[in-house]
Design a protein around this motif. Structure first.
Motif, PDB file in Angstrom:
ATOM      1  N   VAL A 212       0.817  -1.232   0.000  1.00 53.83           N
ATOM      2  CA  VAL A 212       0.000   0.000   0.000  1.00 53.83           C
ATOM      3  C   VAL A 212       0.842   1.269   0.000  1.00 53.83           C
ATOM      4  CG1 VAL A 212      -1.893  -1.175   1.167  1.00 53.83           C
ATOM      5  CG2 VAL A 212      -0.172   0.012   2.537  1.00 53.83           C
ATOM      6  N   ALA A 213       2.132   1.181  -0.297  1.00 58.91           N
ATOM      7  CA  ALA A 213       2.971   2.381  -0.231  1.00 58.91           C
ATOM      8  C   ALA A 213       2.519   3.448  -1.228  1.00 58.91           C
ATOM      9  CB  ALA A 213       4.427   2.013  -0.487  1.00 58.91           C
ATOM     10  N   ARG A 214       2.180   3.062  -2.453  1.00 61.49           N
ATOM     11  CA  ARG A 214       1.848   4.052  -3.485  1.00 61.49           C
ATOM     12  C   ARG A 214       0.654   4.939  -3.097  1.00 61.49           C
ATOM     13  NH1 ARG A 214       3.329   4.594  -8.805  1.00 61.49           N
ATOM     14  NH2 ARG A 214       1.923   5.892 -10.063  1.00 61.49           N
ATOM     15  N   PRO A 215      -0.506   4.365  -2.727  1.00 61.78           N
ATOM     16  CA  PRO A 215      -1.611   5.262  -2.348  1.00 61.78           C
ATOM     17  C   PRO A 215      -1.312   6.091  -1.096  1.00 61.78           C
ATOM     18  CG  PRO A 215      -2.177   2.954  -1.906  1.00 61.78           C
ATOM     19  CD  PRO A 215      -0.937   2.950  -2.722  1.00 61.78           C
ATOM     20  N   LEU A 216      -0.538   5.531  -0.163  1.00 59.90           N
ATOM     21  CA  LEU A 216      -0.209   6.303   1.038  1.00 59.90           C
ATOM     22  C   LEU A 216       0.709   7.478   0.712  1.00 59.90           C
ATOM     23  CD1 LEU A 216       0.306   3.521   3.746  1.00 59.90           C
ATOM     24  CD2 LEU A 216      -1.626   5.073   3.474  1.00 59.90           C
ATOM     25  N   ILE A 217       1.672   7.267  -0.179  1.00 59.33           N
ATOM     26  CA  ILE A 217       2.558   8.367  -0.575  1.00 59.33           C
ATOM     27  C   ILE A 217       1.762   9.438  -1.317  1.00 59.33           C
ATOM     28  CG2 ILE A 217       4.548   9.002  -1.987  1.00 59.33           C
ATOM     29  CD1 ILE A 217       5.653   6.207  -1.487  1.00 59.33           C
ATOM     30  N   ALA A 218       0.853   9.002  -2.198  1.00 59.81           N
ATOM     31  CA  ALA A 218       0.017   9.961  -2.923  1.00 59.81           C
ATOM     32  C   ALA A 218      -0.833  10.792  -1.968  1.00 59.81           C
ATOM     33  CB  ALA A 218      -0.872   9.220  -3.923  1.00 59.81           C
ATOM     34  N   LEU A 219      -1.360  10.142  -0.926  1.00 58.42           N
ATOM     35  CA  LEU A 219      -2.144  10.864   0.076  1.00 58.42           C
ATOM     36  C   LEU A 219      -1.268  11.825   0.858  1.00 58.42           C
ATOM     37  CD1 LEU A 219      -4.901  11.136   1.544  1.00 58.42           C
ATOM     38  CD2 LEU A 219      -4.130   9.307   3.082  1.00 58.42           C
ATOM     39  N   TYR A 220      -0.046  11.406   1.119  1.00 59.00           N
ATOM     40  CA  TYR A 220       0.871  12.220   1.924  1.00 59.00           C
ATOM     41  C   TYR A 220       1.306  13.490   1.188  1.00 59.00           C
ATOM     42  CZ  TYR A 220       5.081  13.507   4.535  1.00 59.00           C
ATOM     43  OH  TYR A 220       6.025  14.189   5.247  1.00 59.00           O
ATOM     44  N   ILE A 221       1.633  13.381  -0.092  1.00 59.60           N
ATOM     45  CA  ILE A 221       2.153  14.542  -0.822  1.00 59.60           C
ATOM     46  C   ILE A 221       1.046  15.400  -1.409  1.00 59.60           C
ATOM     47  CG2 ILE A 221       4.285  13.327  -1.352  1.00 59.60           C
ATOM     48  CD1 ILE A 221       3.283  12.829  -4.143  1.00 59.60           C
ATOM     49  N   GLY A 222      -0.186  14.889  -1.476  1.00 58.74           N
ATOM     50  CA  GLY A 222      -1.296  15.671  -1.993  1.00 58.74           C
ATOM     51  C   GLY A 222      -1.481  15.493  -3.486  1.00 58.74           C
ATOM     52  N   PRO A 223      -2.681  15.823  -3.998  1.00 56.05           N
ATOM     53  CA  PRO A 223      -2.984  15.579  -5.414  1.00 56.05           C
ATOM     54  C   PRO A 223      -2.144  16.404  -6.382  1.00 56.05           C
ATOM     55  CG  PRO A 223      -4.759  16.808  -4.334  1.00 56.05           C
ATOM     56  CD  PRO A 223      -3.839  16.367  -3.259  1.00 56.05           C
ATOM     57  N   GLU A 224      -1.817  17.652  -6.015  1.00 56.05           N
ATOM     58  CA  GLU A 224      -1.054  18.506  -6.937  1.00 56.05           C
ATOM     59  C   GLU A 224       0.355  17.958  -7.134  1.00 56.05           C
ATOM     60  OE1 GLU A 224      -1.139  22.497  -5.578  1.00 56.05           O
ATOM     61  OE2 GLU A 224      -3.306  22.748  -5.877  1.00 56.05           O
ATOM     62  N   ALA A 225       1.025  17.609  -6.027  1.00 55.65           N
ATOM     63  CA  ALA A 225       2.374  17.075  -6.146  1.00 55.65           C
ATOM     64  C   ALA A 225       2.358  15.704  -6.820  1.00 55.65           C
ATOM     65  CB  ALA A 225       3.023  16.974  -4.761  1.00 55.65           C
ATOM     66  N   ALA A 226       1.338  14.912  -6.532  1.00 53.26           N
ATOM     67  CA  ALA A 226       1.255  13.581  -7.144  1.00 53.26           C
ATOM     68  C   ALA A 226       1.087  13.659  -8.649  1.00 53.26           C
ATOM     69  CB  ALA A 226       0.105  12.795  -6.523  1.00 53.26           C
ATOM     70  N   ALA A 227       0.522  14.771  -9.129  1.00 58.33           N
ATOM     71  CA  ALA A 227       0.320  14.939 -10.565  1.00 58.33           C
ATOM     72  C   ALA A 227       1.585  15.378 -11.291  1.00 58.33           C
ATOM     73  CB  ALA A 227      -0.794  15.959 -10.818  1.00 58.33           C
ATOM     74  N   SER A 228       2.630  15.753 -10.555  1.00 58.99           N
ATOM     75  CA  SER A 228       3.882  16.170 -11.189  1.00 58.99           C
ATOM     76  C   SER A 228       4.496  14.985 -11.930  1.00 58.99           C
ATOM     77  CB  SER A 228       4.871  16.689 -10.142  1.00 58.99           C
ATOM     78  OG  SER A 228       4.328  17.806  -9.458  1.00 58.99           O
ATOM     79  N   PRO A 229       5.034  15.215 -13.130  1.00 58.60           N
ATOM     80  CA  PRO A 229       5.565  14.100 -13.944  1.00 58.60           C
ATOM     81  C   PRO A 229       6.673  13.325 -13.224  1.00 58.60           C
ATOM     82  CG  PRO A 229       5.385  16.115 -15.251  1.00 58.60           C
ATOM     83  CD  PRO A 229       5.120  16.508 -13.824  1.00 58.60           C
ATOM     84  N   GLY A 230       6.447  12.058 -13.026  1.00 60.09           N
ATOM     85  CA  GLY A 230       7.478  11.169 -12.490  1.00 60.09           C
ATOM     86  C   GLY A 230       7.692  11.228 -11.001  1.00 60.09           C
TER      87      GLY A 230
END
Length: 567
Positions: A212-230
């Motif tokens: 579950v690391a990927r969804p937790l990291i996405a939640l941690y950094i927020g949607p805007e940062a998660a949308a940054s390329p790569g």
């Protein structure tokens, strides 16, 4: 920039706290006048009198030997408490232990340095230096936070092992036979239970992160940062690789904690040396030469942690276990002998309240960062908060090590010897010796806290260019200087008192204070965020948070001392 606190400064504070003219004076240099004065204080009517004339004939060093050997004496009918630890022995424990505390963040710092210097500065997307560093930040925080969450295993191991050693010392038992008739050292059951618990916990944590690391990291950094390329992909890959080291990392942590419980802070430095060499060499090869980026940095750190644990296992077995004994990591049906262990419930009963303390600390900093992120003046406001938080984390190890000293040395006074040949321990005298040692550490902690607080406060107030070149961020950070210094100073009595209370196993009280203070903090921070107040209010709230905890902890210790004096 690394800020070094000179060793003579710490030594001076130790000497000042204990009233000695030299920090390196031997604790065996005592005078008959001191002995006479300490024995003439008022006593209860029911306490047996002591022949002062005969006691003067016994050399202090001989008395200390009699204590630990359980020898009898015709001069009095009580067993005296152990002599106080010398300043030299505390310094020998302090500095290696400090190196252990800062070694973990150093591994992440090495990764950060190689990534920042080796990534392509002008590249766009995931290959750029900014993108690589942006992904490394939440990834290392995620890994370090996961490891810190299981630090309760280390705290439980240090205290239970130190108590087992103290019990073995007062009973004058070097070895005992287990169920299989094999002689073992005191505390071996603690080491085996801790090692097995940490290994199984590490395997569970590894599987959890891989799943579950990927969804937790996405939640941690927020949607805007998660949308940054790569960015999300790079951070996830780093966490997946580092997750493979969780079993050995937690195992190495409890072995290190057991060695600290044995008052040995030097042996673990060998594993840290191996880790550092492997990490730097791996980053140089994989990141700088082969340009593998975050993936190469993660592999280098994974290998470093594996090398450190592998190097520590044989040294820990020699120090902690009897010859031929194992750590008991394999299931019992796979081993010919059944090594003794302590009951897992006993271990977890101690560890569970400590977990409450750790969760309280993690939650407090999370709430503070969330409040700072919602204040006006971004991004300078959040950057100023991050600078103050980073400097606080820099200062904390200097104080947490004193807490570690209390946990390692205090059980010597809390485990009383059994009555032997008509002689028994004077409970009030042993408690008084314990209180003297605690307040000795409290004075040292206040001195070290004041010194470190002045350093971090001066950086923010007079030399913010050390941590940032942005003029706007420097201006936003300067008002935090005095408040940050106050928070660090108040952390000194919190850390020392917390270590003393853990060593005395007053875990329910500690957990209650942390639960109450953590419950009160979020509503106040929400009001600061909704009111749009300056970020300095967030740190004022934190300083009051530390003041509340220090008052509760010191109050508990002072109440105990008053009760001892009354007896």
């Amino acid at each position: 920039m690394t800020i070094r606190i000179p060793a003579p400064a710490i030594a001076f504070l130790l000497a000042l706290a204990t009233g000695q003219s030299c920090a390196f004076a031997s604790h065996n240099i005592q005078t008959n006048t001191k002995t006479h004065r300490s024995l003439q204080r008022p006593t209860s009517s029911h306490r047996k009198s002591i022949d002062l004339q005969n006691i003067h004939k016994t050399r202090p060093s001989a008395a200390a030997l009699q204590l630990r050997a359980g020898a009898t004496s015709t001069d009095n009918n009580t067993i005296p408490p152990p002599p106080p630890a010398s300043n030299l022995s505390l310094l020998k424990f302090y500095f290696p232990c400090l190196a252990l505390w800062i070694s973990g963040p150093l591994l992440s710092l090495v990764d950060t340095s190689f990534i920042g210097l080796s990534a392509k500065a002008g590249a766009v997307g995931g290959a750029g230096s900014a993108a690589q560093l942006a992904a490394l930040g939440p990834a290392t925080t995620f890994i370090d936070g996961s490891l810190y969450l299981f630090a309760f295993l280390n705290v439980a191991t240090t205290n239970l092992y130190a108590s087992a050693l103290a019990k073995g010392a007062v009973e004058n038992t070097k070895n005992k036979s287990n169920k299989s008739g094999v002689e073992e050292k005191p505390g071996e059951g603690v080491v085996r239970t801790a090692a097995k618990t940490s290994l199984y916990s590490g395997i569970g944590l590894m599987l959890f992160l891989l799943a579950v690391a990927r969804p937790l990291i996405a939640l941690y950094i927020g949607p805007e940062a998660a949308a940054s390329p790569g960015l999300l992909d790079a951070a996830h890959e780093y966490v997946k690789i580092r997750a493979l080291s969780m079993p050995t990392s937690l195992l190495g942590g409890v072995l290190q904690a057991a060695l600290l419980g044995a008052k040995d802070s030097v042996t673990p430095l060998v594993s840290i040396l191996y880790s550092t060499i492997v990490n730097v060499s791996g980053d140089y090869l994989l990141v700088s030469k082969l340009h593998m980026g975050l993936k190469g940095a993660a592999i280098a750190t994974l290998c470093a942690q594996l090398a450190g644990t592998i190097a520590m296992i044989p040294a820990a077995r020699r120090k902690l276990l009897s010859k031929g004994s194992s750590l008991g990591l394999l299931p019992r049906w796979m081993t010919k002998r059944q090594p003794d262990e302590i009951n897992a419930g006993t271990f977890l009963k101690f560890a569970a309240p400590v977990l409450t303390l750790i969760l309280g600390k993690i939650s407090a900093f999370g709430f503070m960062t969330n409040a700072a992120a919602g204040l006006p003046g971004q991004p300078a406001t959040l950057a100023a908060h991050q600078i103050a938080l980073s400097l606080f984390f820099f200062a904390s190890p200097f104080l947490e090590v004193i807490s570690q000293i209390a946990q390692a040395f205090l059980p010597t006074y809390t485990v009383l010897p059994k009555e032997e040949r008509g002689r028994k321990a004077d409970v009030a005298e042993w408690h008084a010796a314990s209180e003297r040692f605690v307040f000795r550490l409290e004075k040292v902690g206040l001195g070290v806290g004041a010194l470190i607080a002045s350093v971090v406060g001066s950086i923010v107030a007079f030399a913010p260019g050390i941590v940032t070149k942005d003029a706007g961020v420097q201006a936003a950070a300067k008002p935090l200087a005095l408040i940050l210094a106050a928070g660090v100073s108040l952390t000194a009595p919190v850390a020392v008192s917390e270590g003393a209370l853990i060593a005395r196993k007053e875990l329910t009280y500690l957990a209650g204070v942390y639960f109450l203070s953590t419950a009160l903090l979020p509503p106040v921070l929400r009001r600061i965020r909704s009111g749009g107040g300056p970020v300095s209010q967030v740190w004022i709230c934190f300083a009051l948070f530390q003041l509340f905890r220090s008052t509760c902890f010191l109050g508990r210790i002072l109440a105990r001392r008053g009760k001892t004096d009354a007896e």
